[in-house]
Every structure is written in C-alpha cells, then in structure tokens.
Design a protein around this motif. Structure first.
Motif, mmCIF file in Angstrom:
data_model
loop_
_atom_site.group_PDB
_atom_site.id
_atom_site.type_symbol
_atom_site.label_atom_id
_atom_site.label_comp_id
_atom_site.label_asym_id
_atom_site.label_seq_id
_atom_site.Cartn_x
_atom_site.Cartn_y
_atom_site.Cartn_z
ATOM 1 N N PHE A 156 20.840 30.439 -106.130
ATOM 2 C CA PHE A 156 20.140 29.280 -105.807
ATOM 3 C C PHE A 156 19.817 29.089 -104.276
ATOM 4 C CE2 PHE A 156 21.375 27.488 -110.294
ATOM 5 C CZ PHE A 156 20.256 27.397 -111.252
ATOM 6 N N PRO A 157 18.909 30.529 -104.107
ATOM 7 C CA PRO A 157 19.294 30.456 -102.975
ATOM 8 C C PRO A 157 18.238 29.490 -101.495
ATOM 9 C CG PRO A 157 18.381 32.423 -103.609
ATOM 10 C CD PRO A 157 18.811 31.543 -104.629
ATOM 11 N N GLN A 158 17.218 28.744 -102.913
ATOM 12 C CA GLN A 158 16.521 28.073 -103.032
ATOM 13 C C GLN A 158 16.774 26.905 -103.506
ATOM 14 O OE1 GLN A 158 16.948 29.034 -105.886
ATOM 15 N NE2 GLN A 158 15.566 28.439 -107.459
ATOM 16 N N ALA A 159 18.060 26.144 -103.063
ATOM 17 C CA ALA A 159 18.459 24.678 -103.044
ATOM 18 C C ALA A 159 18.248 24.323 -102.112
ATOM 19 C CB ALA A 159 20.249 25.308 -103.555
ATOM 20 N N GLU A 160 18.215 22.773 -101.826
ATOM 21 C CA GLU A 160 17.670 22.170 -100.927
ATOM 22 C C GLU A 160 19.185 21.641 -100.743
ATOM 23 O OE1 GLU A 160 16.582 21.817 -104.689
ATOM 24 O OE2 GLU A 160 14.850 21.789 -104.208
ATOM 25 N N VAL A 161 19.811 21.413 -101.187
ATOM 26 C CA VAL A 161 21.225 20.851 -100.246
ATOM 27 C C VAL A 161 22.679 21.269 -100.952
ATOM 28 C CG1 VAL A 161 23.752 19.355 -100.201
ATOM 29 C CG2 VAL A 161 20.412 17.982 -100.805
ATOM 30 N N LYS A 162 23.124 22.884 -99.283
ATOM 31 C CA LYS A 162 23.903 23.784 -99.649
ATOM 32 C C LYS A 162 25.212 23.253 -98.914
ATOM 33 C CE LYS A 162 21.238 27.305 -100.257
ATOM 34 N NZ LYS A 162 20.554 28.494 -99.103
ATOM 35 N N ILE A 163 25.833 23.241 -99.266
ATOM 36 C CA ILE A 163 27.499 22.305 -98.721
ATOM 37 C C ILE A 163 28.493 23.362 -99.138
ATOM 38 C CG2 ILE A 163 29.324 20.709 -99.042
ATOM 39 C CD1 ILE A 163 27.030 18.809 -99.708
ATOM 40 N N PHE A 164 29.601 23.686 -98.848
ATOM 41 C CA PHE A 164 30.367 24.770 -98.488
ATOM 42 C C PHE A 164 31.676 24.196 -98.039
ATOM 43 C CE2 PHE A 164 33.204 28.085 -96.926
ATOM 44 C CZ PHE A 164 33.176 29.377 -97.457
ATOM 45 N N MET A 165 32.523 24.558 -99.266
ATOM 46 C CA MET A 165 33.871 23.211 -99.095
ATOM 47 C C MET A 165 34.971 24.289 -98.102
ATOM 48 S SD MET A 165 33.572 20.181 -101.733
ATOM 49 C CE MET A 165 34.890 19.982 -101.734
ATOM 50 N N THR A 166 36.014 23.706 -97.410
ATOM 51 C CA THR A 166 36.941 24.615 -97.028
ATOM 52 C C THR A 166 38.027 23.155 -97.115
ATOM 53 O OG1 THR A 166 38.114 25.910 -95.881
ATOM 54 C CG2 THR A 166 36.096 24.989 -95.000
ATOM 55 N N ALA A 167 39.360 24.101 -96.286
ATOM 56 C CA ALA A 167 40.514 22.954 -95.771
ATOM 57 C C ALA A 167 41.089 24.392 -96.008
ATOM 58 C CB ALA A 167 40.704 21.889 -97.163
ATOM 59 N N PRO A 168 42.224 23.332 -95.107
ATOM 60 C CA PRO A 168 43.696 24.494 -94.619
ATOM 61 C C PRO A 168 44.355 25.384 -96.310
ATOM 62 C CG PRO A 168 43.267 22.671 -93.840
ATOM 63 C CD PRO A 168 42.804 22.331 -93.981
ATOM 64 N N ALA A 169 44.706 26.671 -95.925
ATOM 65 C CA ALA A 169 45.289 27.047 -97.399
ATOM 66 C C ALA A 169 46.432 26.313 -97.626
ATOM 67 C CB ALA A 169 45.744 28.302 -96.784
ATOM 68 N N PRO A 170 47.396 25.602 -96.416
ATOM 69 C CA PRO A 170 48.367 25.302 -96.562
ATOM 70 C C PRO A 170 48.449 23.637 -97.758
ATOM 71 C CG PRO A 170 48.554 25.484 -95.066
ATOM 72 C CD PRO A 170 47.420 25.445 -95.657
ATOM 73 N N VAL A 171 47.284 23.143 -97.032
ATOM 74 C CA VAL A 171 46.805 21.766 -97.779
ATOM 75 C C VAL A 171 46.319 22.478 -99.401
ATOM 76 C CG1 VAL A 171 44.696 19.920 -98.222
ATOM 77 C CG2 VAL A 171 46.114 20.903 -95.761
ATOM 78 N N ARG A 172 45.692 23.079 -99.507
ATOM 79 C CA ARG A 172 45.061 23.509 -100.308
ATOM 80 C C ARG A 172 46.655 23.219 -101.829
ATOM 81 N NH1 ARG A 172 41.497 28.067 -100.382
ATOM 82 N NH2 ARG A 172 41.695 28.351 -98.918
ATOM 83 N N ALA A 173 47.432 24.576 -101.154
ATOM 84 C CA ALA A 173 48.209 24.690 -102.142
ATOM 85 C C ALA A 173 48.711 23.529 -102.820
ATOM 86 C CB ALA A 173 49.408 25.964 -101.295
ATOM 87 N N ARG A 174 49.503 22.651 -101.478
ATOM 88 C CA ARG A 174 50.241 21.200 -101.522
ATOM 89 C C ARG A 174 49.333 21.094 -103.033
ATOM 90 N NH1 ARG A 174 50.290 19.560 -97.280
ATOM 91 N NH2 ARG A 174 51.238 20.990 -96.250
ATOM 92 N N ARG A 175 47.764 20.805 -102.907
ATOM 93 C CA ARG A 175 47.102 19.583 -104.072
ATOM 94 C C ARG A 175 47.659 20.656 -105.128
ATOM 95 N NH1 ARG A 175 41.156 19.874 -100.593
ATOM 96 N NH2 ARG A 175 41.958 18.068 -99.179
ATOM 97 N N ARG A 176 47.240 21.884 -105.141
ATOM 98 C CA ARG A 176 47.602 22.620 -106.641
ATOM 99 C C ARG A 176 49.175 22.374 -106.823
ATOM 100 N NH1 ARG A 176 45.921 24.214 -110.738
ATOM 101 N NH2 ARG A 176 45.894 26.117 -111.115
ATOM 102 N N LEU A 177 49.890 22.722 -106.419
ATOM 103 C CA LEU A 177 50.642 22.046 -106.970
ATOM 104 C C LEU A 177 51.244 21.206 -107.274
ATOM 105 C CD1 LEU A 177 53.975 23.334 -107.244
ATOM 106 C CD2 LEU A 177 54.419 22.886 -104.494
ATOM 107 N N GLU A 178 50.147 20.154 -106.966
ATOM 108 C CA GLU A 178 50.676 18.465 -107.227
ATOM 109 C C GLU A 178 50.428 19.027 -108.574
ATOM 110 O OE1 GLU A 178 52.042 15.303 -106.392
ATOM 111 O OE2 GLU A 178 52.633 17.359 -104.889
ATOM 112 N N GLU A 179 48.954 19.311 -108.845
ATOM 113 C CA GLU A 179 47.915 19.219 -110.290
ATOM 114 C C GLU A 179 48.862 19.695 -111.108
ATOM 115 O OE1 GLU A 179 43.047 20.546 -108.646
ATOM 116 O OE2 GLU A 179 44.939 21.269 -109.573
ATOM 117 N N MET A 180 49.167 21.234 -110.830
ATOM 118 C CA MET A 180 50.698 21.853 -111.706
ATOM 119 C C MET A 180 51.407 20.632 -112.334
ATOM 120 S SD MET A 180 50.507 25.954 -109.786
ATOM 121 C CE MET A 180 51.592 27.090 -110.936
ATOM 122 N N LYS A 181 51.830 20.535 -111.258
ATOM 123 C CA LYS A 181 53.694 19.698 -111.374
ATOM 124 C C LYS A 181 53.136 18.330 -113.122
ATOM 125 C CE LYS A 181 56.360 19.768 -108.127
ATOM 126 N NZ LYS A 181 56.203 18.541 -106.445
#
Ligand code: DC
Length: 247
Positions: A156-181
């Motif tokens: 949808f290149p015509q989307a009215e709102v476009k958001i690109f999300m990121t976060a430092p890799a170690p933060v994402r790994a910690r979140r993912r580890l919590e989910e897995m646990k």
C-alpha cells in the motif's frame, strides 16, 4: 498518559477511513502497537506476517518442503489456489485469529517449526503476490491497520499513515526472550540475539520487497517506550500531520 482507546467518539465517527501501514524490524512490538491503534480507532487489524506463516504451515503439512524445510517454490505456487485464508474474531479474547482452509491455525503458525521456515517461503515472488492480493482484497473498504515488512513500500504505497518501527537489537532480543519464557520455551540471550540479527539480515537482504523504510514513513524507535507512550506518540502524529486534535 491517557488510556489506550480513549479517542473521543466524535473523532472516531468523523475520522477519515485511512490505511495505516506499520512496518519494521522483527520483535519491535508491531502487532501490539497495530492492535492498540485498531482498537482506539475502531479499525480492522490485518497481520500480514500471519499470512506468510499460514502459507508456510500449509507447505510443511502438504510435504511441499524438503527434509531441511526448504520449500519447493514451483509446487507451492501451483498449490496456492487451494489455499483460503481468513481472520476471525475470537469472542473470548477479542483477538482476530488466523484460519487456513476453515481451520483455526493461530497457535500452530506461531510454532518454532513455522518460525524457522517462514523466511524462505516469504521470499518466493508468487507467494508474495498471493499475500499482497489477499491484503488488498481485505483492505478494500479502508479503515485498516496492517503490520508487516513491505506494507508502506510495496503493498500500500498510497497508505495515508506509514510508521517504521525499530529498537536496538539487544532490547528486541530481551523482549523476545521474555515472550519465549512465558511460553515455556528455553533459550539463552545470546541465541535469541543471534536469531534477531539473522532475521534482520534475511528481511533486509531479500530480493523481493526487502524490509526498508519508505521515504514518507515516520520512524518510531520504541526501545525505551511503553505501549501507552507509543499511543501518545501516535496521537501527536495525528495532530501534527492531520491537525486532528485529541483531548
Ligand atoms: O511478523 P512475523 O514474524 O509474523 O512475520 C513472519 C515472517 O514473514 C517473517 O520472516 C517476515 C515475513 N514477512 C514479510 O516478508 N513481509 C510481510 N509483510 C510480513 C512478514
């Protein structure tokens, strides 16, 4: 900080029915944020990753992969016409769950086996066309929030709102580890971090529709943000860009 979902009713009724595209790196909380926006605006939420996962499950179950889980691209593309995908609300949780040929596969598409094999399946051009068509069909009447990797760039290149999300890799790994646990799965931080970095590489280096920020997407680094803070950020975005003022 106000609560999620407290957009005033007059705003919900008057708000233009937009397409909101949320792309970004894995484990940045795209689906949590997208669901919160959908609830707040009374929009439909579409999870594009769930569709790639469902096609991957189909390939695994139908023997369209080799012993290592690598998909047979030609045979899988031929069989796509036998696949019917849909989302259906679970009244108990209020969440939309994924159905493959009439069966609820929500749990199975989140399994480790599917997670391990989804990348090569999502790299097949015919599979991407199939998923893109499904999304375009469902988003026809607008008022949708869609999360993925290429929604704002390719689908949808015509989307009215476009958001690109990121976060430092170690933060994402910690979140993912919590989910897995929480799910009772075991792994070390190093293993999960390596997996996060590998997925970043696979998503960004894919030939067809790689993960990349659309020039008109707004960057959201949520490394230090709660979901409520992200919603505040979103409200401010609406205000700054569309002059839609919230209380
Ligand atoms: O967001 P997720 O982890 O459920 O996505 C599953 C996989 O599908 C992941 O390997 C990236 C891929 N994907 C994609 O290529 N394009 C999208 N729009 C959404 C997901």
């Amino acid at each position: 900080i106000s609560q999620i979902g407290d957009f005033p009713l007059h705003l919900k009724q008057n708000m233009k029915q937009m397409i909101i595209a949320i792309d970004g790196h894995s484990s940045t909380g795209k689906s949590t944020f997208a669901k919160a926006i959908a609830r707040a605006l009374d929009y439909t939420y579409l999870d594009s990753g769930a569709l790639y996962r469902a096609v991957t499950l189909y390939a695994l179950e139908e023997g369209l992969t080799d012993a290592q889980g690598k998909p047979d691209a030609d045979r899988l593309v031929e069989r796509l016409e036998d696949i019917t995908l849909s989302f259906c609300r679970n009244p108990k949780t209020g969440n939309d769950e994924t159905y493959l040929n009439g069966k609820n596969v929500e749990q199975r598409i989140r399994s480790l086996e599917v997670s391990r094999n989804v990348s090569p399946v999502s790299g097949i051009p015919g599979v991407r066309d199939f998923v893109d068509n499904e999304l375009r069909k469902w988003a026809g009447k607008k008022g949708v929030v869609i999360d993925g990797r290429d929604i704002g760039t390719a689908v949808f290149p015509q989307a009215e709102v476009k958001i690109f999300m990121t976060a430092p890799a170690p933060v994402r790994a910690r979140r993912r580890l919590e989910e897995m646990k929480a799910k009772g799965e075991e792994a070390t931080f190093e293993e999960v971090l390596e997996n996060v970095l590998r997925r970043d590489h696979l998503d960004s280096s894919r030939e067809v529709h790689p993960l990349t920020k659309a020039p008109d997407a707004v960057l959201l680094d949520n490394g230090n943000m709660t979901v409520a803070q992200q919603m505040e950020w979103f409200k401010k975005l609406l205000e700054d860009k569309w002059d839609i003022r919230l209380k």
